[in-house]
Design a protein around this motif. Sequence first.
Motif, PDB file in Angstrom:
ATOM      1  N   GLY A 173      74.111  61.188  -7.614  1.00  0.00           N
ATOM      2  CA  GLY A 173      74.906  62.264  -8.135  1.00  0.00           C
ATOM      3  C   GLY A 173      75.325  61.700  -9.873  1.00  0.00           C
ATOM      4  O   GLY A 173      74.958  60.767 -10.867  1.00  0.00           O
ATOM      5  N   GLY A 174      76.298  62.721 -10.380  1.00  0.00           N
ATOM      6  CA  GLY A 174      76.785  63.148 -12.140  1.00  0.00           C
ATOM      7  C   GLY A 174      77.645  61.381 -11.982  1.00  0.00           C
ATOM      8  O   GLY A 174      78.172  61.524 -13.658  1.00  0.00           O
ATOM      9  N   TYR A 175      78.139  60.580 -11.489  1.00  0.00           N
ATOM     10  CA  TYR A 175      79.058  59.682 -12.022  1.00  0.00           C
ATOM     11  C   TYR A 175      78.469  58.667 -12.136  1.00  0.00           C
ATOM     12  O   TYR A 175      78.902  57.796 -12.268  1.00  0.00           O
ATOM     13  N   ALA A 176      77.592  58.615 -13.339  1.00  0.00           N
ATOM     14  CA  ALA A 176      77.229  57.675 -14.077  1.00  0.00           C
ATOM     15  C   ALA A 176      76.133  58.179 -15.537  1.00  0.00           C
ATOM     16  O   ALA A 176      76.603  59.599 -15.644  1.00  0.00           O
ATOM     17  N   SER A 177      75.918  57.793 -16.180  1.00  0.00           N
ATOM     18  CA  SER A 177      76.298  57.878 -17.390  1.00  0.00           C
ATOM     19  C   SER A 177      74.041  58.113 -17.225  1.00  0.00           C
ATOM     20  O   SER A 177      73.661  59.002 -18.639  1.00  0.00           O
ATOM     21  N   ARG A 178      73.506  58.344 -16.175  1.00  0.00           N
ATOM     22  CA  ARG A 178      72.012  58.616 -15.999  1.00  0.00           C
ATOM     23  C   ARG A 178      71.640  59.316 -14.917  1.00  0.00           C
ATOM     24  O   ARG A 178      72.365  58.379 -13.806  1.00  0.00           O
ATOM     25  N   ALA A 179      71.418  60.833 -14.769  1.00  0.00           N
ATOM     26  CA  ALA A 179      70.400  61.080 -12.834  1.00  0.00           C
ATOM     27  C   ALA A 179      69.409  61.379 -13.548  1.00  0.00           C
ATOM     28  O   ALA A 179      68.472  61.675 -14.100  1.00  0.00           O
ATOM     29  N   LYS A 180      68.297  61.390 -12.376  1.00  0.00           N
ATOM     30  CA  LYS A 180      67.745  61.521 -12.195  1.00  0.00           C
ATOM     31  C   LYS A 180      67.285  62.689 -10.918  1.00  0.00           C
ATOM     32  O   LYS A 180      67.286  62.362  -9.698  1.00  0.00           O
TER      33      LYS A 180
END
Length: 330
Positions: A98-105
Amino acid sequence: MFKALVVRKAEDGAISQAVEELDDAMLPDGDVTVKVDYSTLNYKDGLCMHGKGGLVRAFPHVPGVDFAGVVEQSADPRYRPGDRVILTGWRVGEVWWGGYASRAKVKADWLVKLPDAISTRQAMAVGTAGLTSMLAVIALEKAGLKPDQGEVVVTGAAGGVGSVAVAILARLGYRVAAVTGRPETEDYLRDLGAETIIPRGELAEPTAKPLESERFAAGIDAVGGDMLMRVLKQVKYNGSVAAIGLAAGAAVPSFTVVPFLLRGVNLLGIDSVMRPHDQRVEAWSRLAADLPMDKLEAMVSEHGLAEMPGLGASILKGGVKGRIVVNPQL
């Protein structure tokens, strides 16, 4: 490389969380790569970060059930680099990174283009909680609710979903009765537009009465349990209650069908996770028009990834007020 909050499970079952630098090759398969500007903290995120509720199926895992950001790469013609997008639901942050990251795919079908009037930070100040609130308001309107019919009660009003619901309803001209168990949030709720503050204790205990005096034209319930039943018993003839949460539990021990049979009350279930794309677009368009952004900003605090495990534990205990925006760059 990208930064993420990674949840791991040890052989003995112990759950840990840490901010890590990960290689892009670890991203899941998907059509669209997004630079994440912001995410948020939701109740489900608290569960996922602490290994509760059985939501996470595989470890290591990156939580964050929603995010807003800018497309970096896309294999789908609907999205191009530079497009501002938002994602909520679709089990992202639960079974999908999910979204707890600087990048998502992610899959292109899960995305919605952000209305021009909303920034990515504002979008996550709204987030899943605000989208759910707007879907509840739309459902009540489609069931016939109008501002001149009387008070609309919002339970769990100081939480993320309830706060946005109070602000939207007040902006649309409804008289809002806000239910809260935290007296210190009264000024906050009045600033959002609540006309009446109801202490949680007035509705928390079950009653043997099959019906109570008609009070509310409608309701938005984020609590569930016996409080939901108390609200249903007090809704006026042919009124509706939108059920959006279960902070007090999924079971309703004091359940009775009498409000449905004698007053024609409607119980409307609101799901935002698998909501069709066209309904998401409608809801975000309504949020851009009907949610007062100045009120929204008043309920927002911004935090970094490293703070999320502690805040996740707090939200599970009902200790979070308003909306927490997660900045993965912090």
